[in-house]
Motif scaffolding. Structure first.
Motif, mmCIF file in Angstrom:
data_model
loop_
_atom_site.group_PDB
_atom_site.id
_atom_site.type_symbol
_atom_site.label_atom_id
_atom_site.label_comp_id
_atom_site.label_asym_id
_atom_site.label_seq_id
_atom_site.Cartn_x
_atom_site.Cartn_y
_atom_site.Cartn_z
ATOM 1 N N GLY A 188 0.822 -1.211 0.000
ATOM 2 C CA GLY A 188 0.000 0.000 0.000
ATOM 3 C C GLY A 188 0.853 1.257 0.000
ATOM 4 O O GLY A 188 0.574 2.222 -0.734
ATOM 5 N N GLU A 189 1.914 1.251 0.816
ATOM 6 C CA GLU A 189 2.817 2.411 0.852
ATOM 7 C C GLU A 189 3.514 2.604 -0.491
ATOM 8 O O GLU A 189 3.677 3.735 -0.974
ATOM 9 C CB GLU A 189 3.867 2.216 1.956
ATOM 10 C CG GLU A 189 3.313 2.318 3.366
ATOM 11 C CD GLU A 189 4.387 2.089 4.418
ATOM 12 O OE1 GLU A 189 5.591 2.134 4.068
ATOM 13 O OE2 GLU A 189 4.022 1.857 5.589
ATOM 14 N N TYR A 190 3.926 1.495 -1.088
ATOM 15 C CA TYR A 190 4.617 1.563 -2.376
ATOM 16 C C TYR A 190 3.697 2.131 -3.460
ATOM 17 O O TYR A 190 4.086 3.032 -4.214
ATOM 18 C CB TYR A 190 5.128 0.177 -2.777
ATOM 19 C CG TYR A 190 5.634 0.120 -4.191
ATOM 20 C CD1 TYR A 190 6.858 0.681 -4.544
ATOM 21 C CD2 TYR A 190 4.875 -0.492 -5.199
ATOM 22 C CE1 TYR A 190 7.316 0.635 -5.856
ATOM 23 C CE2 TYR A 190 5.328 -0.543 -6.502
ATOM 24 C CZ TYR A 190 6.544 0.024 -6.818
ATOM 25 O OH TYR A 190 6.989 -0.014 -8.116
ATOM 26 N N LEU A 191 2.482 1.613 -3.534
ATOM 27 C CA LEU A 191 1.546 2.081 -4.556
ATOM 28 C C LEU A 191 1.201 3.556 -4.365
ATOM 29 O O LEU A 191 1.034 4.303 -5.331
ATOM 30 C CB LEU A 191 0.277 1.224 -4.537
ATOM 31 C CG LEU A 191 0.472 -0.241 -4.967
ATOM 32 C CD1 LEU A 191 -0.811 -1.039 -4.777
ATOM 33 C CD2 LEU A 191 0.947 -0.330 -6.414
ATOM 34 N N LYS A 192 1.115 3.956 -3.113
ATOM 35 C CA LYS A 192 0.851 5.373 -2.833
ATOM 36 C C LYS A 192 2.038 6.240 -3.253
ATOM 37 O O LYS A 192 1.867 7.310 -3.853
ATOM 38 C CB LYS A 192 0.573 5.533 -1.336
ATOM 39 C CG LYS A 192 0.210 6.936 -0.935
ATOM 40 C CD LYS A 192 -0.097 6.999 0.555
ATOM 41 C CE LYS A 192 -0.389 8.415 1.000
ATOM 42 N NZ LYS A 192 -0.614 8.512 2.451
ATOM 43 N N ALA A 193 3.254 5.743 -2.953
ATOM 44 C CA ALA A 193 4.462 6.514 -3.299
ATOM 45 C C ALA A 193 4.642 6.624 -4.806
ATOM 46 O O ALA A 193 5.086 7.653 -5.319
ATOM 47 C CB ALA A 193 5.692 5.853 -2.664
ATOM 48 N N VAL A 194 4.296 5.555 -5.538
ATOM 49 C CA VAL A 194 4.433 5.565 -7.002
ATOM 50 C C VAL A 194 3.547 6.643 -7.619
ATOM 51 O O VAL A 194 3.918 7.290 -8.608
ATOM 52 C CB VAL A 194 4.080 4.166 -7.577
ATOM 53 C CG1 VAL A 194 3.886 4.223 -9.075
ATOM 54 C CG2 VAL A 194 5.162 3.164 -7.239
ATOM 55 N N LYS A 195 2.388 6.856 -7.025
ATOM 56 C CA LYS A 195 1.449 7.851 -7.560
ATOM 57 C C LYS A 195 1.790 9.278 -7.153
ATOM 58 O O LYS A 195 1.239 10.229 -7.692
ATOM 59 C CB LYS A 195 0.027 7.514 -7.094
ATOM 60 C CG LYS A 195 -0.502 6.213 -7.672
ATOM 61 C CD LYS A 195 -1.857 5.876 -7.094
ATOM 62 C CE LYS A 195 -2.354 4.529 -7.607
ATOM 63 N NZ LYS A 195 -3.616 4.126 -6.976
ATOM 64 N N ASP A 196 2.695 9.404 -6.182
ATOM 65 C CA ASP A 196 3.061 10.737 -5.675
ATOM 66 C C ASP A 196 4.201 11.311 -6.521
ATOM 67 O O ASP A 196 5.319 10.805 -6.501
ATOM 68 C CB ASP A 196 3.493 10.624 -4.213
ATOM 69 C CG ASP A 196 3.815 11.976 -3.603
ATOM 70 O OD1 ASP A 196 3.731 13.011 -4.306
ATOM 71 O OD2 ASP A 196 4.168 11.989 -2.407
ATOM 72 N N PRO A 197 3.946 12.391 -7.279
ATOM 73 C CA PRO A 197 4.998 12.959 -8.139
ATOM 74 C C PRO A 197 6.154 13.567 -7.338
ATOM 75 O O PRO A 197 7.262 13.724 -7.856
ATOM 76 C CB PRO A 197 4.276 14.033 -8.960
ATOM 77 C CG PRO A 197 3.028 14.338 -8.195
ATOM 78 C CD PRO A 197 2.688 13.113 -7.405
ATOM 79 N N ASP A 198 5.914 13.874 -6.067
ATOM 80 C CA ASP A 198 6.959 14.482 -5.243
ATOM 81 C C ASP A 198 7.744 13.448 -4.424
ATOM 82 O O ASP A 198 8.622 13.818 -3.634
ATOM 83 C CB ASP A 198 6.339 15.505 -4.274
ATOM 84 C CG ASP A 198 5.670 16.650 -5.017
ATOM 85 O OD1 ASP A 198 6.182 17.020 -6.095
ATOM 86 O OD2 ASP A 198 4.641 17.156 -4.525
ATOM 87 N N ALA A 199 7.424 12.174 -4.581
ATOM 88 C CA ALA A 199 8.078 11.136 -3.782
ATOM 89 C C ALA A 199 9.541 10.998 -4.182
ATOM 90 O O ALA A 199 9.901 11.154 -5.355
ATOM 91 C CB ALA A 199 7.367 9.803 -3.966
ATOM 92 N N ASP A 200 10.367 10.711 -3.202
ATOM 93 C CA ASP A 200 11.797 10.502 -3.429
ATOM 94 C C ASP A 200 11.988 9.191 -4.202
ATOM 95 O O ASP A 200 11.527 8.138 -3.752
ATOM 96 C CB ASP A 200 12.523 10.431 -2.081
ATOM 97 C CG ASP A 200 13.995 10.139 -2.237
ATOM 98 O OD1 ASP A 200 14.580 10.579 -3.244
ATOM 99 O OD2 ASP A 200 14.562 9.439 -1.358
ATOM 100 N N PRO A 201 12.656 9.219 -5.359
ATOM 101 C CA PRO A 201 12.830 8.001 -6.174
ATOM 102 C C PRO A 201 13.532 6.870 -5.412
ATOM 103 O O PRO A 201 13.211 5.698 -5.605
ATOM 104 C CB PRO A 201 13.674 8.469 -7.360
ATOM 105 C CG PRO A 201 13.447 9.939 -7.444
ATOM 106 C CD PRO A 201 13.206 10.400 -6.044
ATOM 107 N N GLU A 202 14.483 7.227 -4.568
ATOM 108 C CA GLU A 202 15.193 6.193 -3.805
ATOM 109 C C GLU A 202 14.251 5.516 -2.801
ATOM 110 O O GLU A 202 14.324 4.303 -2.584
ATOM 111 C CB GLU A 202 16.398 6.786 -3.086
ATOM 112 C CG GLU A 202 17.531 7.155 -4.036
ATOM 113 C CD GLU A 202 18.760 7.656 -3.288
ATOM 114 O OE1 GLU A 202 18.794 7.534 -2.048
ATOM 115 O OE2 GLU A 202 19.679 8.148 -3.959
ATOM 116 N N THR A 203 13.371 6.306 -2.199
ATOM 117 C CA THR A 203 12.392 5.746 -1.259
ATOM 118 C C THR A 203 11.424 4.820 -1.989
ATOM 119 O O THR A 203 11.089 3.730 -1.505
ATOM 120 C CB THR A 203 11.604 6.874 -0.561
ATOM 121 O OG1 THR A 203 12.532 7.728 0.123
ATOM 122 C CG2 THR A 203 10.601 6.329 0.429
ATOM 123 N N VAL A 204 10.987 5.265 -3.169
ATOM 124 C CA VAL A 204 10.079 4.444 -3.969
ATOM 125 C C VAL A 204 10.759 3.128 -4.352
ATOM 126 O O VAL A 204 10.176 2.045 -4.251
ATOM 127 C CB VAL A 204 9.614 5.204 -5.236
ATOM 128 C CG1 VAL A 204 8.798 4.302 -6.146
ATOM 129 C CG2 VAL A 204 8.815 6.437 -4.851
#
Length: 198
Positions: free
Chosen positions: A104-120
């Motif tokens: 769930g966290e991953y899918l949410k992060a993938v949709k977030d344009p401001d998410a840190d790529p390393e975190t994703v």
């Protein structure tokens, strides 16, 4: 009337003894088949149980030390490995989060344009690790479940054979008793009748 009842009960007992003997033999065969199949399937995976040095916690040592360095071949080993090695490492990596939570966290992060790529990327890698860990745990726990059913079938088969033996003995004793009653009835009929006196 008594001898007829003895025979009826005895023959019923004999039939039940045969049924129990057949059931017992089939259960023991099923147990052997399950144990052989579980061993074959687990052996093909070529999993070696962790060495003693790799066991970090007391819980791991209690569950896995007896199998240290062995090839995985039975359900008990599979359960111990799944619950006390794979799950421990999954929980350590995910900080006790489940696959569903991390996904769930991953899918949410993938949709977030401001998410840190390393975190994703890290969440994606963790998600994949947990997915594989859950899959392997599920397969190993299935092997444990089948192995347990095989053990139960073995005990049930032994109990059925013992019950069959007991019923056989009781039925034969019942038939013997019925024959004795026949012999006594014949002897009583053949005995001379006392003379009537006036």
């Amino acid at each position: 009337m008594r001898k007829t009842l003895d025979r009826l009960i005895s023959w019923t007992g004999l039939i039940m003894a045969v049924v129990l003997a057949v059931a017992g033999a089939l259960l023991i065969y099923a147990s052997s088949f399950v144990a052989s199949n579980v061993k074959e399937q687990l052996s093909q995976q070529n999993i070696t149980m962790p060495a003693a040095a790799a066991l970090e916690t007391q819980d791991q040592k209690d569950a896995l030390l007896q199998y240290a360095g062995q090839k995985m071949e039975n359900g008990a080993q599979a359960k111990a490995f799944a619950d006390h090695y794979i799950l421990v490492h999954m929980n350590t990596q995910s900080n006790n989060k489940t696959y569903s939570e991390v996904s769930g966290e991953y899918l949410k992060a993938v949709k977030d344009p401001d998410a840190d790529p390393e975190t994703v990327q890290a969440l994606g890698d963790l998600r994949q690790s947990l997915f594989m860990g859950n899959t392997l745990r599920g397969l190993l726990l299935n092997a444990y479940a089948f192995g347990t059913m095989g053990t139960i079938a073995l005990y049930a088969g032994i109990a059925a054979l013992l019950a069959a033996a007991l019923l056989l003995v009781l039925s034969l004793l019942g038939l013997r008793h019925a024959k004795t009653a026949d012999d006594e009835a014949v002897a009583a009929g053949a005995a001379p009748q006392p003379a009537l006196t006036t």
